[in-house]
Design a protein around this motif. Structure first.
Motif, short mmCIF file in Angstrom:
data_model
loop_
_atom_site.label_atom_id
_atom_site.label_comp_id
_atom_site.label_asym_id
_atom_site.label_seq_id
_atom_site.Cartn_x
_atom_site.Cartn_y
_atom_site.Cartn_z
N PRO A 36 0.79 -1.24 0.00
CA PRO A 36 0.00 0.00 0.00
C PRO A 36 0.82 1.29 0.00
N ASN A 37 2.03 1.27 0.51
CA ASN A 37 2.83 2.49 0.56
C ASN A 37 3.45 2.87 -0.77
N SER A 38 3.31 2.03 -1.79
CA SER A 38 3.97 2.28 -3.07
C SER A 38 3.28 3.36 -3.90
N LYS A 39 1.99 3.53 -3.79
CA LYS A 39 1.23 4.56 -4.53
C LYS A 39 1.47 4.44 -6.03
N LEU A 40 1.21 3.28 -6.60
CA LEU A 40 1.45 3.04 -8.02
C LEU A 40 0.48 3.79 -8.92
N LEU A 41 -0.74 3.92 -8.49
CA LEU A 41 -1.75 4.55 -9.34
C LEU A 41 -1.59 6.06 -9.45
N ILE A 42 -0.89 6.66 -8.51
CA ILE A 42 -0.64 8.10 -8.58
C ILE A 42 0.30 8.42 -9.74
N ASP A 43 1.22 7.50 -10.04
CA ASP A 43 2.21 7.73 -11.10
C ASP A 43 1.65 7.57 -12.51
N THR A 44 0.44 7.09 -12.65
CA THR A 44 -0.11 6.84 -13.98
C THR A 44 -0.75 8.10 -14.54
N SER A 45 -0.80 8.17 -15.87
CA SER A 45 -1.46 9.28 -16.53
C SER A 45 -2.93 8.89 -16.78
N TYR A 46 -3.64 9.70 -17.53
CA TYR A 46 -5.05 9.42 -17.81
C TYR A 46 -5.20 8.15 -18.63
N ILE A 47 -4.35 7.98 -19.63
CA ILE A 47 -4.36 6.77 -20.45
C ILE A 47 -3.25 5.85 -19.96
N VAL A 48 -3.63 4.63 -19.58
CA VAL A 48 -2.67 3.67 -19.03
C VAL A 48 -2.37 2.61 -20.08
N LEU A 49 -1.11 2.56 -20.50
CA LEU A 49 -0.67 1.59 -21.49
C LEU A 49 0.26 0.57 -20.82
N PRO A 50 0.37 -0.64 -21.36
CA PRO A 50 1.27 -1.63 -20.76
C PRO A 50 2.72 -1.16 -20.59
N PRO A 51 3.33 -0.45 -21.54
CA PRO A 51 4.70 0.04 -21.28
C PRO A 51 4.77 1.01 -20.10
N ASP A 52 3.73 1.80 -19.90
CA ASP A 52 3.69 2.71 -18.75
C ASP A 52 3.61 1.92 -17.45
N THR A 53 2.89 0.82 -17.47
CA THR A 53 2.80 -0.04 -16.29
C THR A 53 4.14 -0.63 -15.94
N VAL A 54 4.86 -1.12 -16.94
CA VAL A 54 6.19 -1.69 -16.69
C VAL A 54 7.13 -0.61 -16.18
N ARG A 55 7.08 0.56 -16.76
CA ARG A 55 7.92 1.68 -16.31
C ARG A 55 7.61 2.04 -14.86
N THR A 56 6.34 2.07 -14.50
CA THR A 56 5.94 2.37 -13.13
C THR A 56 6.46 1.32 -12.16
N LEU A 57 6.38 0.05 -12.56
CA LEU A 57 6.87 -1.02 -11.69
C LEU A 57 8.38 -0.96 -11.52
N VAL A 58 9.11 -0.63 -12.58
CA VAL A 58 10.57 -0.51 -12.48
C VAL A 58 10.93 0.67 -11.58
N ASN A 59 10.24 1.78 -11.73
CA ASN A 59 10.54 2.98 -10.93
C ASN A 59 10.21 2.80 -9.45
N ASN A 60 9.32 1.87 -9.12
CA ASN A 60 8.92 1.66 -7.73
C ASN A 60 9.50 0.38 -7.14
#
Length: 70
Positions: A36-60
């Motif tokens: 819960p402390n990771s706040k993954l959904l805050i880092d996403t933009s309005y349109i969520v694409l699979p590469p953005d998801t991978v980038r968010t996971l790598v950054n966190n």
């Protein structure tokens, strides 16, 4: 994670929108339920694409830093 999936399966529905709340978005929501402390959904933009998801996971720090090629 199992409690989160159980809740979604039997007690709630998941709205699916092709560009915004798609599989990538819901994967981030499930992983945020684990950590819960990771706040993954805050880092996403309005349109969520699979590469953005991978980038968010790598950054966190959800991935390992070393690469294994097979």
């Amino acid at each position: 994670l199992l409690s989160y999936i159980w809740e979604l399966t039997f007690n709630a529905g998941i709205p699916y929108f092709f560009a915004t709340q798609n599989c990538s978005y819901h994967l981030l929501a499930a992983l945020e339920a684990i950590r819960p402390n990771s706040k993954l959904l805050i880092d996403t933009s309005y349109i969520v694409l699979p590469p953005d998801t991978v980038r968010t996971l790598v950054n966190n720090d959800f991935t390992t830093k070393h690469e294994n090629y097979r």
